[in-house]
Design an enzyme around this catalytic site. Structure first.
Site, short mmCIF file in Angstrom:
data_model
loop_
_atom_site.label_atom_id
_atom_site.label_comp_id
_atom_site.label_asym_id
_atom_site.label_seq_id
_atom_site.Cartn_x
_atom_site.Cartn_y
_atom_site.Cartn_z
N CYS A 168 18.37 58.69 95.80
CA CYS A 168 18.27 57.29 95.36
C CYS A 168 19.56 56.51 95.51
CB CYS A 168 17.80 57.24 93.91
SG CYS A 168 16.11 57.85 93.65
N HIS A 247 30.55 63.28 93.69
CA HIS A 247 29.58 64.29 94.09
C HIS A 247 29.77 65.55 93.24
CE1 HIS A 247 26.86 66.61 96.51
NE2 HIS A 247 26.77 65.68 97.45
N HIS A 337 28.11 41.12 85.53
CA HIS A 337 26.72 41.54 85.71
C HIS A 337 26.65 43.04 86.01
CE1 HIS A 337 25.82 37.24 85.95
NE2 HIS A 337 26.78 37.15 86.84
N HIS A 341 20.59 51.18 88.72
CA HIS A 341 19.45 51.67 89.51
C HIS A 341 18.21 51.82 88.62
CE1 HIS A 341 16.87 53.97 92.08
NE2 HIS A 341 16.95 55.04 91.31
N HIS A 370 9.75 47.39 86.06
CA HIS A 370 8.42 46.94 85.65
C HIS A 370 7.64 46.35 86.82
CE1 HIS A 370 5.41 44.18 83.87
NE2 HIS A 370 5.39 45.03 82.85
N ASN A 374 10.24 52.45 90.73
CA ASN A 374 11.42 53.07 91.31
C ASN A 374 11.22 53.14 92.83
OD1 ASN A 374 13.47 54.72 92.22
ND2 ASN A 374 13.17 56.33 90.69
#
Length: 463
Positions: A168, A247, A337, A341, A370, A374
């Site tokens: 992702c 990582h 802001h 994710h 919503h 995802n």
């Protein structure tokens, strides 16, 4: 004497040369975003309450407990009725995916967003110098980048990169790759395409940790145009000011918390374990340690350090790991802001609490989840689109993008807004109805009774 003066001036001249070289190099290290285009499927692809339930119930491999688990997850996921499903799933072919179906899904998302991007910017495909595509779960021959080059008849010397298996957070990996390439390719134009192959990777088994992905992931993607050409600075909407990648793959627990595997019946899927939140918290903490000194003012760093020394550290509950990240740190002193994710309700809420963010701050991520679900690597840009459609982004504002991905990775970056942004983009037809005034979740309204432990599922017909 003149020879002595000339020799004496050589170090000075060399120093001036090196300084000018450094200034010239830094001038071309900028990374500007000129535009981005998110994918929006057609209305006949929407997953309403009834359709979601029917897709769940047609999986004949499930037993009553698994049906209940999936319905409970659907009810509590924070996802609405307007998300989009892959055509392959709607047509009932998820248990027998074909390569043509997989490519058709990619073509629709990739070409739709690229057509919109080229049309919006007036940039011709032949002007593109660098092309990066990230699709984690589909690797074809020829590659997806080659498919794009062929479709748009790009130049023979275009630099192409096809990223797979990055999860992702792959979108920011792709952006970082472009940023590094900009150091050696001057006045270049780069296109990044971020999406995911959902249809062929639908899980048809009954392991709960692998069924979660079916409830959360939806069709979506984004294409974006980047440049380091200072002559195009006035056309840019964002400027990349900071990028940090962490990582945790060397740690076995983190490595195994998000993994594509086959279950004991041979069904391929994506396993999400309970260790995910702990891995995310650890990766996020390490990443913030590097990011924070670059984005916050000195007085906030000093205040936080003093507060940390005074705080009595105690053990944390593994289920609340993300809520402990950055406690006491006021990121709002350097960031306006927060683009989190939209991976799931628990992740969004956990990061929000950990960073002390308000409902206003995390509203864009909640609403993106919503409305679109995802969408994997493309998710961040739906969140950004919401901020823009709501006219929140003003010139000089800074946006912190926070992403998590399999591996386990935490990739974060900061963008500076170059001008006031107010395009409706992919949200233009529905932004006025967000956040929803009616807080009733349609799934909860229809299937909320599933949370009652005293009820069974004996009504379900398995014939």
């Amino acid at each position: 004497m003149e020879l002595f003066i000339a020799i004496s001036l050589l170090p000075l001249l060399y120093s001036i040369f090196q300084l000018l070289k450094l200034i010239f190099q830094r001038k071309h290290r900028h990374c500007y975003m000129l535009a981005y285009e998110c994918y929006k499927a057609t209305e006949d692809r929407k997953l309403d309450t009834e359709l979601c339930a029917s897709i769940i119930l047609r999986n004949k491999n499930l037993r009553l407990d698994e049906y209940k688990f999936l319905l409970q997850t659907m009810v509590n996921s924070g996802i609405g009725e307007d998300t989009y499903s892959p055509t392959m799933v709607l047509s009932g072919k998820e248990d027998c995916p074909s390569l043509p179906d997989a490519l058709a899904e990619m073509d629709e998302i990739i070409f739709d967003t690229l057509d919109g991007l080229f049309s919006r910017t007036g940039i011709h495909p032949s002007e593109v110098d660098i092309l990066v595509v990230n699709v984690s779960l589909l690797s074809t021959v020829p590659s997806l980048t080659a498919r794009i080059v062929n479709r748009y008849k790009m130049r023979e010397d275009v630099k192409v990169f096809n990223l797979a298996g990055m999860g992702c957070s792959a979108s920011l990996v792709a952006v970082d790759l472009v940023r590094q390439l900009f150091k050696v390719h001057r006045k270049a134009l780069a296109v990044v395409v971020s999406t995911e192959s959902m249809g062929p990777n639908w899980y048809c088994g009954r392991e709960r940790s692998m069924m979660l992905s079916n409830c959360l992931f939806r069709s979506g993607g984004c294409s974006m145009l980047l440049t380091n050409d200072a002559a195009l600075k006035n056309q840019a909407i964002l400027k990349l000011t900071c990028m940090e990648r962490t990582h945790m793959g060397a740690d076995d627990e983190a490595y195994e918390c998000c993994m594509q595997v086959e279950d004991y019946l041979g069904h391929k899927g994506f396993r999400l374990t309970k260790r995910l939140t702990r891995a995310a918290a650890r990766a996020f903490t390490v990443n913030l340690t590097t990011v924070v000194p670059k984005i916050l003012p000195l007085h906030e760093l000093i205040r936080y350090k003093i507060a940390s020394l005074r705080r009595n550290t105690k053990g944390t509950n593994n289920n609340r790991e993300l809520e402990k990240v950055g406690v006491g740190l006021n990121l709002k002193t350097g960031i306006e802001h927060f683009c989190i994710h939209p991976g799931g309700k628990a992740v969004i809420d956990g990061v929000g609490k950990g960073l002390g963010l308000s409902d206003y701050d995390i509203e864009p991520s909640r609403m993106a989840l919503h409305r679109f679900g995802n969408t994997s690597a493309g998710g961040l840009w739906y969140v950004l689109g919401y901020m823009e459609a709501k006219k929140r982004l003003k010139k000089g504002d800074r946006i912190l993008m926070i992403s998590f991905g399999a591996g386990f990775k935490c990739n974060n970056c900061v963008w500076e807004v170059m001008r006031d942004l107010k395009e409706g983009n992919v949200w233009k037809d529905c932004v006025e109805s967000y956040p929803p005034k009616d807080k009733v979740n349609p799934f909860m309204e229809k299937y909320g009774w599933i949370n009652d432990e005293g009820l069974g599922l004996s009504f379900i017909r398995l014939d």
